[in-house]
Write a protein that holds these residues in place. Structure first.
Motif, PDB file in Angstrom:
ATOM      1  N   LYS A   1       0.836  -1.204   0.000  1.00 24.11           N
ATOM      2  CA  LYS A   1       0.000   0.000   0.000  1.00 24.11           C
ATOM      3  C   LYS A   1       0.870   1.253   0.000  1.00 24.11           C
ATOM      4  O   LYS A   1       2.004   1.238   0.469  1.00 24.11           O
ATOM      5  CB  LYS A   1      -0.906   0.031   1.234  1.00 24.11           C
ATOM      6  CG  LYS A   1      -2.019  -0.972   1.198  1.00 24.11           C
ATOM      7  CD  LYS A   1      -2.952  -0.774   2.371  1.00 24.11           C
ATOM      8  CE  LYS A   1      -4.106  -1.760   2.305  1.00 24.11           C
ATOM      9  NZ  LYS A   1      -5.044  -1.559   3.388  1.00 24.11           N
ATOM     10  N   TRP A   2       0.276   2.309  -0.515  1.00 23.02           N
ATOM     11  CA  TRP A   2       0.867   3.634  -0.448  1.00 23.02           C
ATOM     12  C   TRP A   2       0.389   4.306   0.830  1.00 23.02           C
ATOM     13  O   TRP A   2      -0.785   4.224   1.176  1.00 23.02           O
ATOM     14  CB  TRP A   2       0.433   4.477  -1.648  1.00 23.02           C
ATOM     15  CG  TRP A   2       1.135   4.100  -2.901  1.00 23.02           C
ATOM     16  CD1 TRP A   2       0.698   3.233  -3.854  1.00 23.02           C
ATOM     17  CD2 TRP A   2       2.408   4.566  -3.330  1.00 23.02           C
ATOM     18  NE1 TRP A   2       1.625   3.129  -4.857  1.00 23.02           N
ATOM     19  CE2 TRP A   2       2.683   3.943  -4.563  1.00 23.02           C
ATOM     20  CE3 TRP A   2       3.335   5.457  -2.801  1.00 23.02           C
ATOM     21  CZ2 TRP A   2       3.850   4.188  -5.272  1.00 23.02           C
ATOM     22  CZ3 TRP A   2       4.504   5.691  -3.501  1.00 23.02           C
ATOM     23  CH2 TRP A   2       4.751   5.064  -4.722  1.00 23.02           C
ATOM     24  N   TYR A   3       1.284   5.003   1.509  1.00 25.67           N
ATOM     25  CA  TYR A   3       0.945   5.793   2.695  1.00 25.67           C
ATOM     26  C   TYR A   3       1.299   7.239   2.368  1.00 25.67           C
ATOM     27  O   TYR A   3       2.448   7.560   2.072  1.00 25.67           O
ATOM     28  CB  TYR A   3       1.714   5.287   3.919  1.00 25.67           C
ATOM     29  CG  TYR A   3       1.223   3.914   4.332  1.00 25.67           C
ATOM     30  CD1 TYR A   3       0.194   3.786   5.265  1.00 25.67           C
ATOM     31  CD2 TYR A   3       1.729   2.756   3.751  1.00 25.67           C
ATOM     32  CE1 TYR A   3      -0.289   2.529   5.618  1.00 25.67           C
ATOM     33  CE2 TYR A   3       1.250   1.504   4.095  1.00 25.67           C
ATOM     34  CZ  TYR A   3       0.243   1.402   5.032  1.00 25.67           C
ATOM     35  OH  TYR A   3      -0.252   0.167   5.382  1.00 25.67           O
ATOM     36  N   VAL A   4       0.280   8.077   2.392  1.00 26.10           N
ATOM     37  CA  VAL A   4       0.433   9.458   1.943  1.00 26.10           C
ATOM     38  C   VAL A   4       0.055  10.417   3.064  1.00 26.10           C
ATOM     39  O   VAL A   4      -0.992  10.262   3.697  1.00 26.10           O
ATOM     40  CB  VAL A   4      -0.449   9.729   0.697  1.00 26.10           C
ATOM     41  CG1 VAL A   4      -0.267  11.149   0.204  1.00 26.10           C
ATOM     42  CG2 VAL A   4      -0.142   8.722  -0.408  1.00 26.10           C
ATOM     43  N   LYS A   5       0.919  11.411   3.297  1.00 25.25           N
ATOM     44  CA  LYS A   5       0.615  12.481   4.245  1.00 25.25           C
ATOM     45  C   LYS A   5       0.385  13.750   3.430  1.00 25.25           C
ATOM     46  O   LYS A   5       1.188  14.090   2.548  1.00 25.25           O
ATOM     47  CB  LYS A   5       1.768  12.702   5.223  1.00 25.25           C
ATOM     48  CG  LYS A   5       1.921  11.588   6.222  1.00 25.25           C
ATOM     49  CD  LYS A   5       2.991  11.910   7.238  1.00 25.25           C
ATOM     50  CE  LYS A   5       3.129  10.748   8.211  1.00 25.25           C
ATOM     51  NZ  LYS A   5       4.139  11.025   9.240  1.00 25.25           N
ATOM     52  N   VAL A   6      -0.729  14.406   3.718  1.00 25.55           N
ATOM     53  CA  VAL A   6      -1.062  15.646   3.019  1.00 25.55           C
ATOM     54  C   VAL A   6      -1.355  16.747   4.025  1.00 25.55           C
ATOM     55  O   VAL A   6      -1.729  16.482   5.166  1.00 25.55           O
ATOM     56  CB  VAL A   6      -2.287  15.471   2.077  1.00 25.55           C
ATOM     57  CG1 VAL A   6      -2.027  14.408   1.031  1.00 25.55           C
ATOM     58  CG2 VAL A   6      -3.540  15.171   2.848  1.00 25.55           C
ATOM     59  N   ARG A   7      -1.155  17.961   3.583  1.00 26.20           N
ATOM     60  CA  ARG A   7      -1.509  19.122   4.402  1.00 26.20           C
ATOM     61  C   ARG A   7      -2.789  19.715   3.841  1.00 26.20           C
ATOM     62  O   ARG A   7      -2.863  20.034   2.659  1.00 26.20           O
ATOM     63  CB  ARG A   7      -0.400  20.158   4.399  1.00 26.20           C
ATOM     64  CG  ARG A   7      -0.711  21.395   5.260  1.00 26.20           C
ATOM     65  CD  ARG A   7       0.459  22.351   5.336  1.00 26.20           C
ATOM     66  NE  ARG A   7       1.684  21.698   5.767  1.00 26.20           N
ATOM     67  CZ  ARG A   7       1.990  21.413   7.035  1.00 26.20           C
ATOM     68  NH1 ARG A   7       1.159  21.735   8.004  1.00 26.20           N
ATOM     69  NH2 ARG A   7       3.138  20.818   7.325  1.00 26.20           N
ATOM     70  N   ASN A   8      -3.807  19.825   4.688  1.00 24.49           N
ATOM     71  CA  ASN A   8      -5.047  20.487   4.311  1.00 24.49           C
ATOM     72  C   ASN A   8      -4.731  21.976   4.301  1.00 24.49           C
ATOM     73  O   ASN A   8      -4.488  22.571   5.359  1.00 24.49           O
ATOM     74  CB  ASN A   8      -6.137  20.154   5.327  1.00 24.49           C
ATOM     75  CG  ASN A   8      -7.462  20.783   4.987  1.00 24.49           C
ATOM     76  OD1 ASN A   8      -7.518  21.901   4.496  1.00 24.49           O
ATOM     77  ND2 ASN A   8      -8.531  20.068   5.254  1.00 24.49           N
ATOM     78  N   VAL A   9      -4.694  22.588   3.108  1.00 22.22           N
ATOM     79  CA  VAL A   9      -4.275  23.989   3.020  1.00 22.22           C
ATOM     80  C   VAL A   9      -5.288  24.947   3.637  1.00 22.22           C
ATOM     81  O   VAL A   9      -4.947  26.083   3.956  1.00 22.22           O
ATOM     82  CB  VAL A   9      -3.936  24.401   1.569  1.00 22.22           C
ATOM     83  CG1 VAL A   9      -2.747  23.606   1.053  1.00 22.22           C
ATOM     84  CG2 VAL A   9      -5.123  24.256   0.650  1.00 22.22           C
ATOM     85  N   SER A  10      -6.514  24.489   3.855  1.00 26.63           N
ATOM     86  CA  SER A  10      -7.525  25.332   4.499  1.00 26.63           C
ATOM     87  C   SER A  10      -7.336  25.381   6.014  1.00 26.63           C
ATOM     88  O   SER A  10      -7.460  26.425   6.630  1.00 26.63           O
ATOM     89  CB  SER A  10      -8.933  24.836   4.175  1.00 26.63           C
ATOM     90  OG  SER A  10      -9.162  24.865   2.795  1.00 26.63           O
ATOM     91  N   SER A  11      -7.028  24.208   6.613  1.00 26.20           N
ATOM     92  CA  SER A  11      -6.911  24.146   8.078  1.00 26.20           C
ATOM     93  C   SER A  11      -5.474  24.002   8.558  1.00 26.20           C
ATOM     94  O   SER A  11      -5.212  24.105   9.749  1.00 26.20           O
ATOM     95  CB  SER A  11      -7.714  22.951   8.603  1.00 26.20           C
ATOM     96  OG  SER A  11      -7.105  21.731   8.197  1.00 26.20           O
TER      97      SER A  11
END
Length: 106
Positions: free
Chosen positions: A48-58
């Protein structure tokens, strides 16, 4: 989900947008917008891919995982696969969207 047979070869924007809306509805897809990818790692053990993202709104960090990773870099008709750290050692299949037939899947 194939394009409707009634659609012309070159689909106008309005019909293509309708197709995408129908596709999202049919497959119960919940797109996440306004996210900036911080990291993406493939785990051979879980496959599996494990992805961390930043919610640019919060400004919060969110984590997602899945069997596939799609990198959308913009609108263009030129097939381009960007340089991605670790791509050379990735043993899975790498496809550009021009290699996938809509409705056929991967």
């Amino acid at each position: 989900m194939p394009m409707p047979a009634s659609y012309p070869t070159y689909v106008p924007r309005k019909q293509f947008t309708q197709y995408l809306d129908d596709y999202v509805s049919h497959f119960k897809i919940s797109p996440r917008y306004h996210r900036s990818v911080e990291s993406a790692n493939y785990d051979e053990g879980t496959r599996k891919w494990y992805v961390k993202v930043r919610n640019v709104s919060s400004d919060e960090i969110e984590e997602y995982h899945g069997r596939f990773l799609v990198v959308a870099t913009g609108e263009t008709t030129d097939a381009f696969i960007p340089e991605v750290e670790g791509l050379n050692s990735f043993t899975g299949e790498v496809l550009h969207t021009t290699q996938v037939q809509i409705g056929k899947g991967i």
